[in-house]
Motif scaffolding. Structure first.
Motif, short mmCIF file in Angstrom:
data_model
loop_
_atom_site.label_atom_id
_atom_site.label_comp_id
_atom_site.label_asym_id
_atom_site.label_seq_id
_atom_site.Cartn_x
_atom_site.Cartn_y
_atom_site.Cartn_z
N LEU A 145 -0.44 59.09 25.23
CA LEU A 145 -0.88 58.16 24.19
C LEU A 145 -2.37 58.36 23.95
O LEU A 145 -3.18 58.25 24.87
N SER A 146 -2.72 58.68 22.73
CA SER A 146 -4.12 58.94 22.41
C SER A 146 -4.36 58.64 20.94
O SER A 146 -3.59 59.07 20.08
N THR A 147 -5.41 57.88 20.66
CA THR A 147 -5.81 57.62 19.28
C THR A 147 -7.31 57.79 19.16
O THR A 147 -8.08 57.19 19.92
N LEU A 171 -4.55 54.84 26.49
CA LEU A 171 -4.07 53.47 26.62
C LEU A 171 -5.08 52.57 27.32
O LEU A 171 -5.30 51.43 26.90
N ASP A 172 -5.70 53.05 28.37
CA ASP A 172 -6.66 52.23 29.11
C ASP A 172 -7.90 51.92 28.27
O ASP A 172 -8.51 50.85 28.42
N ALA A 173 -8.28 52.84 27.40
CA ALA A 173 -9.51 52.67 26.62
C ALA A 173 -9.32 51.82 25.37
O ALA A 173 -10.28 51.20 24.90
N ASP A 174 -8.10 51.80 24.82
CA ASP A 174 -7.87 51.06 23.58
C ASP A 174 -6.45 50.51 23.56
O ASP A 174 -5.64 50.84 22.71
N PHE A 233 -2.30 50.53 20.81
CA PHE A 233 -0.92 50.91 21.12
C PHE A 233 0.00 49.70 21.22
O PHE A 233 1.17 49.77 20.83
N VAL A 234 -0.51 48.58 21.72
CA VAL A 234 0.31 47.38 21.80
C VAL A 234 0.67 46.89 20.41
O VAL A 234 1.79 46.42 20.17
#
Length: 371
Positions: free
Chosen positions: A343-345, A350-353, A357-358
């Motif tokens: 998961l990357s945006t 996920l931990d950073a943003d 994702f939620v």
């Protein structure tokens, strides 16, 4: 304009469906090999073997280095244009007259799912509705695995089709996420529409892509989003994600249920993308003219309160066209953790943003309730 460079292939770095990444050493601009001192460091170069053939270590390749030299994010690598001494074989004769990447040196002719020579032509010739198919529309490609995670949290056996528009990357092979989701069984198929290409099915536009998802792939849910590489200019209207609003209109025209996934961030340094992005306000609030559900996750704390307030402003400004749906997020973190792809945006995981994702997973969770 295009920056051209010749290079020597050093090794294959990685490979996935439809794509190969090489380590290459650039030649000097004048074509003379670099001297021993000051030799340039190897760079990453991506090739699509179906278009340019397979290179081997030691081969000279012709590269387009424009994005590499500009230091772009998603697409900031060199692209192999040709392997002059190892040209691919001509494709066998076959049907298909739909041309993608039209009138460029790398235009490719494909068989459209809806054209006369397609085995699915009769199914699609008079098709005029998707019969209430839930369709999740998202701004960024990075939302795709998160949306499916939210769907699977409620319906583990859901059959999902991805309709890839042409606002970002044109070759679906550029997306490692699509390859990984297909391999894991999370994604039944990809349909590439407009100028995008390389999907399990090719379609002329979003409308026929959605009809193919419903009547050829028999999807339970479709997800519409551009390929990797969102284009933005920092202006109200100058971004490729406006296509999300156009997709909402297409879903409505075909009798589907549009679910507008909000672009949300708690980590983006740009104020216009903090909380609910201005992209969502423009695409869903201004470009879309048709009804859609807008799921908003119940996030914690002041940030969550702010996101809910922004989502309410968006819905209220639509004159009743957009229906706000608050979605509980319990269990969505666990669902996202099961993603078979990273998961990357915008380079953030996920931990950073988490909120990014939620929010996408919440859209998937809501779509599952429409089945």
């Amino acid at each position: 304009m295009i920056h051209w460079r010749a290079a020597t292939v050093l090794q294959v770095r990685s490979r996935w469906a439809g794509a190969v990444e090489y380590a290459v050493r650039l030649a000097h601009v004048d074509g003379v090999a670099a001297p021993e001192e000051g030799v340039e460091e190897p760079v990453r170069a991506l090739a699509y073997p179906d278009l340019v053939g397979e290179a081997q270590p030691g081969d000279t390749v012709l590269l387009n280095t424009s994005a590499l030299q500009r230091g772009l994010g998603t697409g900031g690598l060199a692209l192999v244009v040709a392997v002059p001494d190892r040209l691919p074989a001509d494709p066998p004769p076959g049907p298909g007259h739909v041309v993608k990447a039209r009138y460029t040196p790398l235009q490719a002719m494909v068989l459209g799912v809806d054209e006369q020579e397609s085995p699915h032509h009769e199914v699609l010739r008079e098709a005029d509705t998707v019969d209430g198919l839930p369709v999740v529309v998202a701004d960024l490609h990075s939302a795709l695995p998160a949306v499916i995670a939210g769907l699977r949290a409620e319906r583990p056996d859901v059959r999902v089709a991805y309709v890839m528009t042409d606002g970002g990357a044109l070759p679906v092979a550029f997306s490692r996420a699509v390859a990984g989701l297909r391999e894991a069984g999370w994604l039944a198929a990809a349909v590439t529409v407009g100028q995008s290409f390389g999907g399990d099915l090719e379609a002329v536009n979003v409308h026929t892509g959605l009809l193919a998802a419903a009547h050829v792939l028999h999807a339970d849910v479709a997800v519409v989003a551009q390929g990797p590489g969102n284009l933005g200019t920092g202006t109200r209207w100058g971004f490729s994600g406006t296509s999300a609003g156009e997709a909402v209109n297409a879903v409505h025209a075909l009798g589907g249920r549009a679910v507008a996934s909000l672009r949300v961030s708690e980590a983006d340094l740009r104020e216009r993308h903090r909380g609910v992005s201005h992209h969502s306000f423009t695409a869903y609030g201004r470009v879309a003219m048709a009804p859609a559900d807008v799921p908003v996750p119940r996030l914690e704390g002041a940030f969550g309160t702010g996101v809910l307030r922004q989502a309410r402003e968006l819905a209220q400004g639509s004159g009743g066209r957009l229906r706000l749906v608050e979605v509980d997020v319990d269990g969505l973190d666990a669902a996202l953790a099961t993603s078979p792809v990273r998961l990357s945006t915008m380079g953030r995981g996920l931990d950073a943003d988490r909120a990014s994702f939620v929010a996408a997973a919440a859209a998937g969770r809501h779509a599952a309730t429409l089945l």
